[in-house]
Design an enzyme around this catalytic site. Structure first.
Site, PDB file in Angstrom:
ATOM      1  CG  ASP A  45      -7.732  12.861   9.227  1.00  0.00           C
ATOM      2  OD1 ASP A  45      -7.653  11.705   8.755  1.00  0.00           O
ATOM      3  OD2 ASP A  45      -7.956  13.863   8.521  1.00  0.00           O
ATOM      4  N   GLY A  53       0.825  -1.208   0.000  1.00  0.00           N
ATOM      5  CA  GLY A  53       0.000   0.000   0.000  1.00  0.00           C
ATOM      6  C   GLY A  53       0.860   1.261   0.000  1.00  0.00           C
ATOM      7  CE1 TYR A 113      -9.892   3.848   6.645  1.00  0.00           C
ATOM      8  CE2 TYR A 113     -10.214   6.169   7.156  1.00  0.00           C
ATOM      9  CZ  TYR A 113      -9.370   5.105   6.937  1.00  0.00           C
ATOM     10  OH  TYR A 113      -8.003   5.296   7.003  1.00  0.00           O
ATOM     11  CB  THR A 142      -7.584   2.814   2.885  1.00  0.00           C
ATOM     12  OG1 THR A 142      -7.230   2.226   1.628  1.00  0.00           O
ATOM     13  CG2 THR A 142      -6.620   2.372   3.954  1.00  0.00           C
TER      14      THR A 142
HETATM   15  N1  LIG Z   1      -4.648   6.874   2.698  1.00  0.00           N
HETATM   16  C1  LIG Z   1      -4.940   7.848   3.549  1.00  0.00           C
HETATM   17  O1  LIG Z   1      -5.256   8.973   3.150  1.00  0.00           O
HETATM   18  C2  LIG Z   1      -4.895   7.603   5.043  1.00  0.00           C
HETATM   19  C3  LIG Z   1      -5.240   8.667   5.883  1.00  0.00           C
HETATM   20  C4  LIG Z   1      -5.197   8.459   7.246  1.00  0.00           C
HETATM   21  C5  LIG Z   1      -4.813   7.234   7.760  1.00  0.00           C
HETATM   22  N2  LIG Z   1      -4.490   6.219   6.928  1.00  0.00           N
HETATM   23  C6  LIG Z   1      -4.096   4.933   7.527  1.00  0.00           C
HETATM   24  O2  LIG Z   1      -2.751   4.651   7.164  1.00  0.00           O
HETATM   25  C7  LIG Z   1      -2.566   3.246   7.056  1.00  0.00           C
HETATM   26  C8  LIG Z   1      -1.963   2.906   5.700  1.00  0.00           C
HETATM   27  O3  LIG Z   1      -2.903   3.317   4.695  1.00  0.00           O
HETATM   28  P1  LIG Z   1      -2.549   3.294   3.151  1.00  0.00           P
HETATM   29  O4  LIG Z   1      -3.099   4.538   2.589  1.00  0.00           O
HETATM   30  O5  LIG Z   1      -1.137   2.926   2.947  1.00  0.00           O
HETATM   31  O6  LIG Z   1      -3.504   2.103   2.687  1.00  0.00           O
HETATM   32  P2  LIG Z   1      -3.538   1.341   1.304  1.00  0.00           P
HETATM   33  O7  LIG Z   1      -2.687   2.015   0.292  1.00  0.00           O
HETATM   34  O8  LIG Z   1      -4.967   1.085   1.011  1.00  0.00           O
HETATM   35  O9  LIG Z   1      -2.831  -0.026   1.682  1.00  0.00           O
HETATM   36  C9  LIG Z   1      -3.410  -0.936   2.560  1.00  0.00           C
HETATM   37  C10 LIG Z   1      -2.832  -2.286   2.247  1.00  0.00           C
HETATM   38  O10 LIG Z   1      -3.464  -3.250   3.107  1.00  0.00           O
HETATM   39  C11 LIG Z   1      -3.657  -4.421   2.373  1.00  0.00           C
HETATM   40  N3  LIG Z   1      -4.731  -5.210   2.949  1.00  0.00           N
HETATM   41  C12 LIG Z   1      -6.064  -4.966   2.869  1.00  0.00           C
HETATM   42  N4  LIG Z   1      -6.753  -5.939   3.484  1.00  0.00           N
HETATM   43  C13 LIG Z   1      -5.821  -6.810   3.968  1.00  0.00           C
HETATM   44  C14 LIG Z   1      -5.903  -8.008   4.694  1.00  0.00           C
HETATM   45  N5  LIG Z   1      -7.089  -8.527   5.062  1.00  0.00           N
HETATM   46  N6  LIG Z   1      -4.767  -8.652   5.032  1.00  0.00           N
HETATM   47  C15 LIG Z   1      -3.569  -8.154   4.661  1.00  0.00           C
HETATM   48  N7  LIG Z   1      -3.420  -7.009   3.968  1.00  0.00           N
HETATM   49  C16 LIG Z   1      -4.544  -6.349   3.626  1.00  0.00           C
HETATM   50  C17 LIG Z   1      -4.004  -3.959   0.967  1.00  0.00           C
HETATM   51  O11 LIG Z   1      -3.693  -4.976   0.054  1.00  0.00           O
HETATM   52  P3  LIG Z   1      -4.607  -5.152  -1.261  1.00  0.00           P
HETATM   53  O12 LIG Z   1      -4.520  -3.846  -1.971  1.00  0.00           O
HETATM   54  O13 LIG Z   1      -3.956  -6.285  -1.964  1.00  0.00           O
HETATM   55  O14 LIG Z   1      -5.981  -5.449  -0.754  1.00  0.00           O
HETATM   56  C18 LIG Z   1      -3.115  -2.728   0.798  1.00  0.00           C
HETATM   57  O15 LIG Z   1      -1.890  -3.032   0.157  1.00  0.00           O
HETATM   58  C19 LIG Z   1      -3.943   2.614   7.305  1.00  0.00           C
HETATM   59  O16 LIG Z   1      -4.028   2.227   8.645  1.00  0.00           O
HETATM   60  C20 LIG Z   1      -4.901   3.759   7.032  1.00  0.00           C
HETATM   61  O17 LIG Z   1      -6.111   3.601   7.729  1.00  0.00           O
HETATM   62  C21 LIG Z   1      -4.514   6.371   5.573  1.00  0.00           C
END
Ligand SMILES: NC(=O)c1ccc[n+]([C@@H]2O[C@H](COP(=O)([O-])OP(=O)(O)OC[C@H]3O[C@@H](n4cnc5c(N)ncnc54)[C@H](OP(=O)(O)O)[C@@H]3O)[C@@H](O)[C@H]2O)c1
Length: 288
Positions: A102, A9, A125, A62
């Site tokens: 947030d 991710g 979410y 996400t």
């Molecule tokens: N993106 C934002 O704007 C944002 C903002 C605030 C906080 N966050 C937090 O930051 C963290 C990282 O977010 P990110 O943006 O890097 O997320 P992301 O790009 O959506 O990556 C999440 C990863 O988790 C994997 N995943 C999903 N379900 C899974 C499962 N059951 N078992 C194992 N892996 C799984 C996904 O793989 P697949 O793609 O193969 O399903 C994906 O590679 C998260 O905790 C998120 O809530 C993100």
């Protein structure tokens, strides 16, 4: 050895790059090790010859809008999955860095949110991420939960890359101008997360806020992407970005109107300076 989950991710990709650069031994898994399946997670964690000393959990559901129609799946990953990882970390006797959002806040305030301000999520979410935070804290006392916001990086679909595509393809489009927050470059967040590993002896378990410094609206964020994208040749043509209100551009999931995080605690604990969002965006777009 550090175990990074969700390694493909946005954040996981940068965490791995940071560990690589620092020459820290790590193992990375994507969705092939499903965090919602405790047996699978257990099997992986206890594989002989693998000595895991830290887990960095970047796996999450996400898709904020889609989650409104997929609440059960979202809860399974963000709540039960996080709980599983926390239990396994506890069993291994190792600390866990977990990420949250947030969007645990309702965004009705106008003062930066501190870690101990009451959380009141308004989306599926946000609710499941809060459940995940609570499970992590309940099942492993050696936890560092880092709440972040408006994350972008090279590892996946995100606002910056989406804007660049729109700006290259469309003559004009609208972006909301009444939601205020702080963008976060995943590389900066990864650097901060690494400091927990390096300075663990001086870091109390708990929740920490992290985003880049400075605040903006999504519209202002988009304008800066456009300005820098034009300067760097990433946007090949003119595009007009129109501001709109949340009411004019509704989304399936409600968003907090104000979700700026107070970062005093993390800066003091880790003794770090946090770059301004415009500086970090420029570096990202210059591929620095
Ligand atoms: N993106 C934002 O704007 C944002 C903002 C605030 C906080 N966050 C937090 O930051 C963290 C990282 O977010 P990110 O943006 O890097 O997320 P992301 O790009 O959506 O990556 C999440 C990863 O988790 C994997 N995943 C999903 N379900 C899974 C499962 N059951 N078992 C194992 N892996 C799984 C996904 O793989 P697949 O793609 O193969 O399903 C994906 O590679 C998260 O905790 C998120 O809530 C993100």
């Amino acid at each position: 050895m550090v175990w990074v989950t969700g390694a493909k991710g946005i954040l996981g990709t940068e965490i791995c790059k940071t560990l690589n650069r620092e020459d820290i031994d790590y193992v990375a898994t994507g969705s092939e090790v499903d965090i919602t399946d405790i047996d699978e997670v257990n099997l992986f964690a206890h594989n002989r010859g693998r000595r895991i000393s830290w887990i960095v959990n970047c796996a999450a559901y996400t898709a904020v809008d889609k989650a409104e129609n997929e609440a059960a799946l979202c809860e399974k990953i963000n709540f039960k999955g996080a709980e599983n990882v926390a239990k396994i970390a506890k069993g291994l006797g190792c600390p866990l860095i977990h990420f949250s959002t947030d969007y645990v806040f309702d965004g009705t305030g106008s003062v930066t949110y501190r870690e101990d301000d009451p959380a009141q999520p308004v989306s599926v979410y946000g609710k499941t991420k809060l459940q995940g935070e609570r499970a992590v804290a309940a099942f492993n006392e050696r936890f560092y939960i880092v709440r972040t916001s408006w994350l972008y990086g090279r590892g996946g679909k995100n606002f910056v890359n989406t804007m660049l595509c729109f700006m290259n393809e469309l003559d004009s489009f609208t972006v909301v101008n009444d939601q205020i927050g702080s963008p976060t470059n995943a590389a900066d967040l990864s650097f901060a997360a690494l400091q927990f590993i390096k300075k663990a002896d001086h870091c109390e378990a708990g929740i920490y806020n992290y985003s880049n410094e400075g605040v903006c609206t999504w519209f202002e964020f988009a304008n800066e992407i456009y300005r820098l994208g034009r300067l760097n040749g990433l946007i090949k043509k003119e595009c007009f970005i129109c501001p709109c209100t949340t009411v004019e551009c509704p989304t399936k999931a409600p968003r907090p109107a104000f979700s700026v995080l107070d970062k005093t605690k993390i800066k003091k604990t880790l003794q770090i300076d946090i770059p301004d969002w415009k500086t970090s965006l420029r570096k990202y777009l210059e591929n620095d």
